[in-house]
Design a protein around this motif. Sequence first.
Motif, PDB file in Angstrom:
ATOM      1  N   GLU A 148      33.790  94.320  -0.943  1.00  0.00           N
ATOM      2  CA  GLU A 148      33.328  93.372  -1.961  1.00  0.00           C
ATOM      3  C   GLU A 148      32.506  94.037  -3.060  1.00  0.00           C
ATOM      4  OE1 GLU A 148      30.380  90.494  -0.597  1.00  0.00           O
ATOM      5  OE2 GLU A 148      29.948  91.734   1.126  1.00  0.00           O
ATOM      6  N   GLY A 149      31.956  95.212  -2.760  1.00  0.00           N
ATOM      7  CA  GLY A 149      31.149  95.893  -3.763  1.00  0.00           C
ATOM      8  C   GLY A 149      31.900  96.924  -4.595  1.00  0.00           C
TER       9      GLY A 149
ATOM     10  N   GLU B  42      30.275  92.845 -10.116  1.00  0.00           N
ATOM     11  CA  GLU B  42      29.229  91.867  -9.907  1.00  0.00           C
ATOM     12  C   GLU B  42      28.651  91.404 -11.236  1.00  0.00           C
ATOM     13  OE1 GLU B  42      25.623  91.982  -6.897  1.00  0.00           O
ATOM     14  OE2 GLU B  42      27.173  93.496  -6.549  1.00  0.00           O
TER      15      GLU B  42
ATOM     16  N   MET C  31      33.825  92.646   3.670  1.00  0.00           N
ATOM     17  CA  MET C  31      32.397  92.793   3.418  1.00  0.00           C
ATOM     18  C   MET C  31      32.104  94.239   3.034  1.00  0.00           C
ATOM     19  SD  MET C  31      30.490  90.522   6.290  1.00  0.00           S
ATOM     20  CE  MET C  31      31.200  91.494   7.598  1.00  0.00           C
TER      21      MET C  31
ATOM     22  N   ASP D 108      27.579  96.069   8.434  1.00  0.00           N
ATOM     23  CA  ASP D 108      28.118  96.995   7.432  1.00  0.00           C
ATOM     24  C   ASP D 108      27.973  98.453   7.840  1.00  0.00           C
ATOM     25  OD1 ASP D 108      28.910  94.988   5.704  1.00  0.00           O
ATOM     26  OD2 ASP D 108      27.001  94.945   4.646  1.00  0.00           O
TER      27      ASP D 108
ATOM     28  N   ARG E 103      28.866  95.311   0.433  1.00  0.00           N
ATOM     29  CA  ARG E 103      28.396  95.199  -0.944  1.00  0.00           C
ATOM     30  C   ARG E 103      28.003  96.570  -1.497  1.00  0.00           C
ATOM     31  NH1 ARG E 103      26.875  90.405  -3.460  1.00  0.00           N
ATOM     32  NH2 ARG E 103      27.084  89.397  -1.432  1.00  0.00           N
ATOM     33  N   TYR E 104      27.360  97.360  -0.626  1.00  0.00           N
ATOM     34  CA  TYR E 104      26.880  98.665  -1.104  1.00  0.00           C
ATOM     35  C   TYR E 104      27.564  99.831  -0.390  1.00  0.00           C
ATOM     36  CZ  TYR E 104      23.423  95.422  -2.764  1.00  0.00           C
ATOM     37  OH  TYR E 104      22.847  94.347  -3.356  1.00  0.00           O
TER      38      TYR E 104
ATOM     39  N   PRO F  49      32.713 100.812  -2.610  1.00  0.00           N
ATOM     40  CA  PRO F  49      31.702 100.854  -3.673  1.00  0.00           C
ATOM     41  C   PRO F  49      31.369 102.281  -4.098  1.00  0.00           C
ATOM     42  CG  PRO F  49      31.006  99.358  -1.925  1.00  0.00           C
ATOM     43  CD  PRO F  49      32.229 100.063  -1.430  1.00  0.00           C
TER      44      PRO F  49
END
Lengths: 362, 362, 362, 362
Positions: D235-236, D247, D183, D141, D185-186, D206
């Motif tokens: 994804e985030g 989420e 990918m 990431d 998430r953060y 995100p």
Amino acid sequence: MSQTTDSQNPAPRIGVLTGGGDCPGLNAVIRAVTKSLIYQCGAEVIGVEDGFLGLIEHRVRPLDWRSVSDILATGGTVLGTSNTASPFAWHGQDVSQAVLAYARELGLQALVAIGGDGTMTMAHGLAQRGLPVVGVPKTIDNDIAHNERSFGFDTAVATVTEALERVQTTGQSHGRVMIVETMGRYAGWIALEAGMAGAADVILIPELPYSVEAIAAVCRERSRARRCTVICIAEGAAVAGGGMTIERTVADSPDPLRLGGVGHVLRAQLQPLIEAEVRATVLGHVQRGGSPTPFDRVLATQYGNAAAQLVLRGEYNRMVTLQHGAMTSVDLASVAGRNRTVPTDHPLLVCARQIGVCLGQG
Amino acid sequence: MSQTTDSQNPAPRIGVLTGGGDCPGLNAVIRAVTKSLIYQCGAEVIGVEDGFLGLIEHRVRPLDWRSVSDILATGGTVLGTSNTASPFAWHGQDVSQAVLAYARELGLQALVAIGGDGTMTMAHGLAQRGLPVVGVPKTIDNDIAHNERSFGFDTAVATVTEALERVQTTGQSHGRVMIVETMGRYAGWIALEAGMAGAADVILIPELPYSVEAIAAVCRERSRARRCTVICIAEGAAVAGGGMTIERTVADSPDPLRLGGVGHVLRAQLQPLIEAEVRATVLGHVQRGGSPTPFDRVLATQYGNAAAQLVLRGEYNRMVTLQHGAMTSVDLASVAGRNRTVPTDHPLLVCARQIGVCLGQG
Amino acid sequence: MSQTTDSQNPAPRIGVLTGGGDCPGLNAVIRAVTKSLIYQCGAEVIGVEDGFLGLIEHRVRPLDWRSVSDILATGGTVLGTSNTASPFAWHGQDVSQAVLAYARELGLQALVAIGGDGTMTMAHGLAQRGLPVVGVPKTIDNDIAHNERSFGFDTAVATVTEALERVQTTGQSHGRVMIVETMGRYAGWIALEAGMAGAADVILIPELPYSVEAIAAVCRERSRARRCTVICIAEGAAVAGGGMTIERTVADSPDPLRLGGVGHVLRAQLQPLIEAEVRATVLGHVQRGGSPTPFDRVLATQYGNAAAQLVLRGEYNRMVTLQHGAMTSVDLASVAGRNRTVPTDHPLLVCARQIGVCLGQG
Amino acid sequence: MSQTTDSQNPAPRIGVLTGGGDCPGLNAVIRAVTKSLIYQCGAEVIGVEDGFLGLIEHRVRPLDWRSVSDILATGGTVLGTSNTASPFAWHGQDVSQAVLAYARELGLQALVAIGGDGTMTMAHGLAQRGLPVVGVPKTIDNDIAHNERSFGFDTAVATVTEALERVQTTGQSHGRVMIVETMGRYAGWIALEAGMAGAADVILIPELPYSVEAIAAVCRERSRARRCTVICIAEGAAVAGGGMTIERTVADSPDPLRLGGVGHVLRAQLQPLIEAEVRATVLGHVQRGGSPTPFDRVLATQYGNAAAQLVLRGEYNRMVTLQHGAMTSVDLASVAGRNRTVPTDHPLLVCARQIGVCLGQG
């Protein structure tokens, strides 16, 4: 797709051209210049065909949002390019005043010139005569002064790396020594990075003259261990000592090796010293073509957008550069004619040595 | 990973070797032969190193399930290969009896020989002297008799196609004529298929002698339309008439063009006739290496498995072939020394003509 | 770029459209149809936009030599496509007479319809009402009756194979079971070929119902040997027995697994039975897109050219097919509604079994 | 292949392990660490299997020159990895003293730990208890603190870019809105760079909450111009306002969208607002696997070599980092638990905005 125009001030007209040799990412630069200028100030962007030749022969065409929408990933340049057409020496004549007149006629507020050394020199010449220009450096060899990493270079490295991998499998199957000659007449960046990425056992660059015996020793040691040897050599690499470069060697004599390139010269030097068969491949033009890697697309987009910002801020006669990982610019005058070669203490060279790659010496 | 052994009959021992030049898919064949024999009859598979050289020098190693598990997609051959080592002419001696004795000593019930013409001839020779053999044809040129499509060919075509695409972008950017020379000394399959896949404007194969003037006419017409011309030429292609092939031309004189290959010969022939710059690239060894395409992996797996089935059925002295889209086999004796060239009425040639590709004539 | 026109007979006008889902190679077909018709009879080729929708909404554009010159390698269709627009059921109406009138108005001598089952059915309908049509079968699933190998299939297989290789490295690093779900609702061709090319340990296709326990046994055995397990499952694959397909399972209940696809269903079935972590990836739309492989470019070019030949010979209401490795044609009526599934004794299935691939049973 | 040993001082023994999720380039790091230590000081390099699990379960194996010679370009890690095995919490027990005892027993002078946040924390813990460690940061990431560019990131970006290009052709053929979930998430680095390289029209990360209506407006405007819309979403990423992340939305309810990921959530949000069909693809595990790009091979080699230099200089309890384009190191303690997200004024975000990419707001 939005755009802003100010009814008071008509949309500015900005020209764009690409000069010099082909390089992956040119279209990405053209696209970013165009989109950025249209999106931010509703500019009319005028594409000049075939480099400065288009300004000489009055061949231009508008570039709108749609015409650049699908070119990010395509190789080459949709505008065409020319290596040699100079406004200052066109069939023996200086036609720069005619070119400037044509630019005025087109109503060009500024010209974005994407190209190498030659293009920057011509752009600087026109700037001195009154045409506001912004330069975008293009060099597949990654050797422009003040510029850390050129677009197109990553793609060339990827192409060479793939070739190294391909010959490696053949070399290993046959226990051979495989030589791959890359671009890089004065600077060894491509051979160095691709050699590292393609697991070359020997990397030869113009900056580090090589010893044939040292290379032969590596080949022999590897053959004893039943391993092939992969050698990545830049076209400008030369034997140490003797004061004679390969280039001179082949220029001085009607040598059957000439067309084969330095890769074939090394093959001829090496074969008598070792038992394993030696084979050479000269990659040639395939290194300049093809779709840019994702890395180069992003980089070229940043170059193009940075050029547009200079135009928008009226900072002319400057060339966009990448320094310390950030886009900035330098005076056009400070660039021309300077090459950025691989320093002999460059971290990647040091790294190569530390993991046991032969750089041409014992 | 299961395997069946019959406690009464010990596991049969089968040898495998790869001979001749490198070709993508060799490892896929080795893997399929090995897995199929182990899975179906619990065989012990013995890998012979470096083609027949391993049988001469007593270099073999066992191939078990795990040792072939990760090689499907890798280029080259994990067994190594040799172009020249023949049991019938080893440093001037016929050592075939020693080879047969070694095979008996190893307890080899049969030998699977993967290779080209030379390998099949040697395999046939050993078969006639009593060693049961099964042949698997290998030719990157796709030119083995009785065999529709060889593994490795699709990969070579893909490699050449990519090169054609790369030079196309450069050619278009500069308005050049770009020549790419491919493998294919006697058969033009690679140049034909890659030329069609890479949108070549001119395709030149050994089976169809070419007229330089006809090609020049195409280049001139395309230049007028501001298009580049891409020419895909097989290394065995030759000028029509005069009765002189390129090969003879260059063999007869210490020509500086020799190392450059037929691509550079064509460049020299063409440049005086046209204005556009002509550039040539000789692809060379990169065409033999690299990971096989998915198509070739599947095809090579089928060849390997078909060889194992012949062994299991005791059908020896045969070579696996692909005919009418299905794996079958032919007598080894019927193959040696025959080449499969491109018939001049081959559907793909006809198709090329019908969509306007120049095949070297007017 | 040459073309022939007969001053007596005006150039024929031929329409071309693409219908149904995206498929790599559509542009190659369009290019070949167009080039072949222009080159051979100086036809005017008319591109119909968005499948039959273009005929309904009167959206067409001319396709000349240049407009198809650079599309061989591009994905998608430059003409656009539509899945659902039918002249026989357009917002509840049969507008086929209006469509025929529009075709007459355009002066279309014939229509080349490139598409799947639905497109062929509509084309057949128009043919019966008097519009001469030639069909070109398009199915990424490779499941059209009477047709050995469809263009686009090789590309889809390559995409899935690459995904299998990617998850394999992760699977092996973590000792996991990795599931990759491919297209193939009724026919398992993609999963079978890609599974073989990507070294899948388990291949599950609609034609062979699977046993979860048998798959779990393979996973456990491989885990014991410290190997990961790669499973390639077609979206239409289903558990044996019980009479219930996955499709019904998920259709009958508002199942949280629905969007995940059968790959996630298998994951949920398998995880309780084994220790290793199970992960699933559903490839989805990436399988339909992208540049066609060289193989598919050549194949699609042959389909397109064969369609042009049918037009030139006036053989209408037929669909081009590949049979026994050669282009031929069948009556349009014989195709519609028939699927070509994988026979359970297909040589590649047999081969898979013989090298130890699990096909879902013990 | 040379190596130096000092007959007085026995060769030092250095351990290497890889922990956490798979990442392209791990093998390149292992290779560089091993080659550099062997070449420079004749070290014995000990590979620890499956991350810290190998130290807990006493599973190690020697890594010599040959065993790392062919792994530069392979995906995954030849050492295996584990996500969860911690010496400080092994089935509820702190087994760190046993791990340290085993390291002493092995005679490890130092341990090179390659991994993410978790691995660095465990390495730091062991360092504090007396085992000299050097950390090499691994994060696909690109979000480790103090580290400009992680190996593996360029490869993940390339994988996503290819997927964006694939769905783009389908989207354009059908006039659809295509969503690709990556990918991240953060941190949105992958979505941002791949979105830029893949010509996404909308990029959602995100760090920048999005407005569904703003995205719908983009889609509608593009549909009117007969263009598809490509959306790249990390994804985030989450809707602005409402204070509710995706989420949480999906965790709170047994939502059928859960398995589909945020890409499917966005699809559900967007479809009611626009006419064009919306399709979503979740790339998942394919982003972690596969052969590293040439760029990542070079970068990973530099990370590995830099780690070896720290070992050779005895600079322990530090983590290698890339800062201002050069390899350097930071204290291990300063890294753990800190993420590097995309600053909202990051030059690439600014560039995206300036060329008209929608970042989720109006």
